[in-house]
Enzyme design. Sequence first.
Site, PDB file in Angstrom:
ATOM      1  N   ARG A   1     -36.711 -21.123   2.472  1.00 19.09           N
ATOM      2  CA  ARG A   1     -35.252 -21.103   2.635  1.00 19.09           C
ATOM      3  C   ARG A   1     -34.877 -20.214   3.800  1.00 19.09           C
ATOM      4  NH1 ARG A   1     -33.427 -20.871  -3.712  1.00 19.09           N
ATOM      5  NH2 ARG A   1     -34.345 -22.890  -4.172  1.00 19.09           N
TER       6      ARG A   1
ATOM      7  N   THR B   1     -41.053 -14.910 -12.831  1.00 21.03           N
ATOM      8  CA  THR B   1     -39.906 -15.703 -12.392  1.00 21.03           C
ATOM      9  C   THR B   1     -40.367 -16.852 -11.497  1.00 21.03           C
ATOM     10  OG1 THR B   1     -38.431 -13.825 -12.517  1.00 21.03           O
ATOM     11  CG2 THR B   1     -37.797 -15.587 -11.009  1.00 21.03           C
TER      12      THR B   1
ATOM     13  N   ASP C   1     -28.106 -27.836  -6.236  1.00 22.78           N
ATOM     14  CA  ASP C   1     -29.047 -28.947  -6.398  1.00 22.78           C
ATOM     15  C   ASP C   1     -29.163 -29.424  -7.839  1.00 22.78           C
ATOM     16  OD1 ASP C   1     -30.290 -26.555  -7.089  1.00 22.78           O
ATOM     17  OD2 ASP C   1     -32.280 -27.309  -6.627  1.00 22.78           O
TER      18      ASP C   1
ATOM     19  N   THR D   1     -39.812 -18.022  -3.866  1.00 21.64           N
ATOM     20  CA  THR D   1     -39.830 -18.449  -5.270  1.00 21.64           C
ATOM     21  C   THR D   1     -39.706 -19.969  -5.380  1.00 21.64           C
ATOM     22  OG1 THR D   1     -38.504 -16.468  -5.622  1.00 21.64           O
ATOM     23  CG2 THR D   1     -38.816 -17.872  -7.516  1.00 21.64           C
TER      24      THR D   1
ATOM     25  N   ASP E   1     -25.266 -26.050 -10.219  1.00 20.92           N
ATOM     26  CA  ASP E   1     -25.371 -25.437  -8.891  1.00 20.92           C
ATOM     27  C   ASP E   1     -25.582 -26.466  -7.783  1.00 20.92           C
ATOM     28  OD1 ASP E   1     -27.952 -26.154  -9.580  1.00 20.92           O
ATOM     29  OD2 ASP E   1     -28.845 -24.525  -8.427  1.00 20.92           O
TER      30      ASP E   1
ATOM     31  N   LYS F   1     -38.851 -27.827  -0.199  1.00 20.77           N
ATOM     32  CA  LYS F   1     -39.997 -27.473  -1.036  1.00 20.77           C
ATOM     33  C   LYS F   1     -40.774 -28.732  -1.398  1.00 20.77           C
ATOM     34  CE  LYS F   1     -38.003 -27.536  -5.652  1.00 20.77           C
ATOM     35  NZ  LYS F   1     -38.052 -26.937  -6.958  1.00 20.77           N
TER      36      LYS F   1
ATOM     37  N   ASP G   1     -29.972 -27.998 -10.736  1.00 21.25           N
ATOM     38  CA  ASP G   1     -30.959 -27.587 -11.738  1.00 21.25           C
ATOM     39  C   ASP G   1     -30.487 -26.417 -12.594  1.00 21.25           C
ATOM     40  OD1 ASP G   1     -31.214 -25.751  -9.719  1.00 21.25           O
ATOM     41  OD2 ASP G   1     -33.375 -26.002  -9.425  1.00 21.25           O
ATOM     42  N   ARG G   2     -29.464 -25.682 -12.124  1.00 16.74           N
ATOM     43  CA  ARG G   2     -28.964 -24.563 -12.934  1.00 16.74           C
ATOM     44  C   ARG G   2     -27.759 -24.997 -13.764  1.00 16.74           C
ATOM     45  NH1 ARG G   2     -29.428 -18.971  -9.580  1.00 16.74           N
ATOM     46  NH2 ARG G   2     -31.498 -19.339  -8.742  1.00 16.74           N
TER      47      ARG G   2
ATOM     48  N   LYS H   1     -36.122 -27.228 -13.916  1.00 21.84           N
ATOM     49  CA  LYS H   1     -35.005 -26.931 -14.793  1.00 21.84           C
ATOM     50  C   LYS H   1     -33.942 -28.000 -14.565  1.00 21.84           C
ATOM     51  CE  LYS H   1     -33.428 -23.199 -11.709  1.00 21.84           C
ATOM     52  NZ  LYS H   1     -34.540 -22.993 -10.790  1.00 21.84           N
TER      53      LYS H   1
ATOM     54  N   ARG I   1     -32.667  -6.963  -7.811  1.00 23.47           N
ATOM     55  CA  ARG I   1     -32.021  -7.328  -9.064  1.00 23.47           C
ATOM     56  C   ARG I   1     -32.448  -6.323 -10.142  1.00 23.47           C
ATOM     57  NH1 ARG I   1     -30.075 -12.090  -7.492  1.00 23.47           N
ATOM     58  NH2 ARG I   1     -31.366 -13.803  -6.749  1.00 23.47           N
TER      59      ARG I   1
ATOM     60  N   SER J   1     -30.686 -24.603  -3.095  1.00 24.53           N
ATOM     61  CA  SER J   1     -30.196 -24.356  -4.448  1.00 24.53           C
ATOM     62  C   SER J   1     -28.764 -23.835  -4.484  1.00 24.53           C
ATOM     63  CB  SER J   1     -31.159 -23.397  -5.137  1.00 24.53           C
ATOM     64  OG  SER J   1     -30.796 -23.244  -6.466  1.00 24.53           O
ATOM     65  N   HIS J   2     -28.615 -22.628  -5.025  1.00 25.49           N
ATOM     66  CA  HIS J   2     -27.289 -22.050  -5.240  1.00 25.49           C
ATOM     67  C   HIS J   2     -26.770 -21.334  -3.999  1.00 25.49           C
ATOM     68  CE1 HIS J   2     -30.567 -19.363  -5.917  1.00 25.49           C
ATOM     69  NE2 HIS J   2     -29.777 -18.345  -5.690  1.00 25.49           N
TER      70      HIS J   2
HETATM   71  C1  G16 Z   1     -35.498 -20.413  -8.047  1.00 31.70           C
HETATM   72  C2  G16 Z   1     -36.555 -20.837  -8.997  1.00 31.70           C
HETATM   73  C3  G16 Z   1     -36.241 -20.289 -10.356  1.00 31.70           C
HETATM   74  C4  G16 Z   1     -36.087 -18.792 -10.301  1.00 31.70           C
HETATM   75  C5  G16 Z   1     -35.107 -18.414  -9.240  1.00 31.70           C
HETATM   76  C6  G16 Z   1     -35.189 -16.933  -9.040  1.00 31.70           C
HETATM   77  O1  G16 Z   1     -34.283 -20.949  -8.483  1.00 31.70           O
HETATM   78  O2  G16 Z   1     -36.585 -22.253  -9.055  1.00 31.70           O
HETATM   79  O3  G16 Z   1     -37.251 -20.681 -11.216  1.00 31.70           O
HETATM   80  O4  G16 Z   1     -35.624 -18.271 -11.503  1.00 31.70           O
HETATM   81  O5  G16 Z   1     -35.432 -19.024  -8.028  1.00 31.70           O
HETATM   82  O6  G16 Z   1     -34.416 -16.546  -8.014  1.00 31.70           O
HETATM   83  P1  G16 Z   1     -34.574 -15.091  -7.449  1.00 31.70           P
HETATM   84  O7  G16 Z   1     -35.984 -14.956  -6.948  1.00 31.70           O
HETATM   85  O8  G16 Z   1     -33.534 -15.038  -6.373  1.00 31.70           O
HETATM   86  O9  G16 Z   1     -34.272 -14.172  -8.586  1.00 31.70           O
HETATM   87  P2  G16 Z   1     -33.465 -21.955  -7.594  1.00 31.70           P
HETATM   88  O10 G16 Z   1     -32.364 -22.448  -8.481  1.00 31.70           O
HETATM   89  O11 G16 Z   1     -32.987 -21.076  -6.459  1.00 31.70           O
HETATM   90  O12 G16 Z   1     -34.433 -22.996  -7.170  1.00 31.70           O
END
Ligand code: G16
Length: 546
Positions: free
Chosen positions: A25, A347, A282, A21, A280, A129, A284-285, A379, A499, A116-117
């Site tokens: 990672r 997503t 990085d 996504t 979070d 990325k 963005d959240r 974001k 999920r 990210s998180h």
């Molecule tokens: C990334 C994307 C987001 C997305 C999320 C979904 O978030 O940048 O747009 O909503 O993945 O995560 P999952 O596929 O685990 O539901 P981030 O903050 O990890 O870059």
Amino acid sequence: MPTSSITTVSTTPFDDQKPGTSGLRKKVKHFQQINYLENFVQSIFASIGNFQGKTLILGGDGRFYNNDAIQVILKMASANGFGKVIVGQNGIFSTPAASVVIRKNQAYGGIILSASHNPGGPDEDFGIKYNTGNGGPAPEKITDAIYSKTLEITEYLTLDTDNIDITHVASHDLNGMTVEIIDSVEDYAQLMNELFDFDAIRNMISDGFTLCFDAMHAVTGPYALEILENQLGAKKGSVINGIPQEDFGGGHPDPNLVHAHHLAELMFSEQSPDFGAASDGDGDRNMIVGNNIFVTPSDSLAIITANADLVSAYKGKVMGVARSMPTSQASDQVAKKMGIESYETPTGWKFFGNLMDADKVTLCGEESFGTGSSHIREKDGLWAVLFWLNILAVRKESVADIVKQHWHEFGRNYYSRHDYEAIESDSANNVMEGLRNKVKNLINTQTGSLTISYSDDFCYTDPVDNSVSDHQGIRIGFNNGSRIIFRLSGTGTSGATLRIYYESYETNPDNMNQDTQQALDELIKISLEISDLQTLTGRTEATVIT
Ligand code: G16
């Protein structure tokens, strides 16, 4: 100037470098395999067109392995012909700040290092990325091309030279390529000053308004300290866990009620400040919390949209609003009333980029604690916090009052996500496959008091370039506006994460103060029955409920 020469290194492909996504990672140790990072970087360079002499932006969330990776990428960027690389001091750029710097410098693109998180440290996660010149995540046609290149790579280019000092703001020459080290916060803080009424927020704070921002020992610390404490005058200590650490202090830098539980406890206690927020790994959240009230990310998007006219940079300028498919439909209600378009995308933030570039949407958000606007193409955690602070400064009401008034005007979308983490990939695929086979026959089925009005495997056709993205998650919609969504995460690094997203819609004010899980109880039972989850995975309980 270090002497250097371009070296061609022979390599063999890895078969597991498909970007998810949000980029590639994996565990740090996985990235530390010989040539693993280099193969991926060379595959990026081989997929993005003619960048000779152009500028690349480079930085990350400061997690373990960040700066080793930066040195590798700098040498490869020079050997491959970039003219300049702009790096955040100490290797730091939050994801939104990287997007700001890409756009401000009209760079060819950027490489962002982050998982990210996900947790950080030698035994935890790392990620990389590529973002394009609009400042947003590369679209699927580029990530697909990168993956193809990783499967056929035979060599990469690098320099045989010393590392560059990235700890000071300075300019260096790296075999003919300029490396410019810049302050990581300045450009971002400047843009926030332009978008929001800092004077109004400062006045609110000097009149006694209190806040707590939990940076979770992640990248937002320096940004939040500068903006919230230094520029807006929040009292020292308002930003907690503000010093970034390579392992996020051993925590899980995901801003939700589970992982930011200290903040959550504070906000539901007698010592609660007026406003709480977290961001979070990085940056963005975001999570928004008021005294005794948690604002779901879906509601936050809807409330920001409904109040956008209170923020002068957005007044009369909201062209449309987009949400990811599993995000609640709260923003759709607002869009309908405001007479603006609303969009439902798969997503992944990359799907919003096309809509923003085509001026179709101004605001967008996701249930996964992401909110943002067309000011950049990522974001933006602190942006959402400042938007809320600006609304609060104008309305002079509490977070709880604003949320409750919103529900009364637009209805309340009860919302929750249940995650089943690290399940065996085969079992997770069986659940999804089983649902995929069933969805065609579910329409008009009566389940308990509800009737299924539609069900499908979400397929999105981009309204700008007509590209099609299928298998984006199972949607089951009911006659009363409720929904259940099943989807596999694209960001996990061990096994699969399933999920399940639940949403019900309530317009009766007498029923707007129920416990969320209770309000969704019937949907939760239906989801377990329809999916055979317990039989197929052996799981009887979700790992995380948010
Ligand atoms: C990334 C994307 C987001 C997305 C999320 C979904 O978030 O940048 O747009 O909503 O993945 O995560 P999952 O596929 O685990 O539901 P981030 O903050 O990890 O870059």
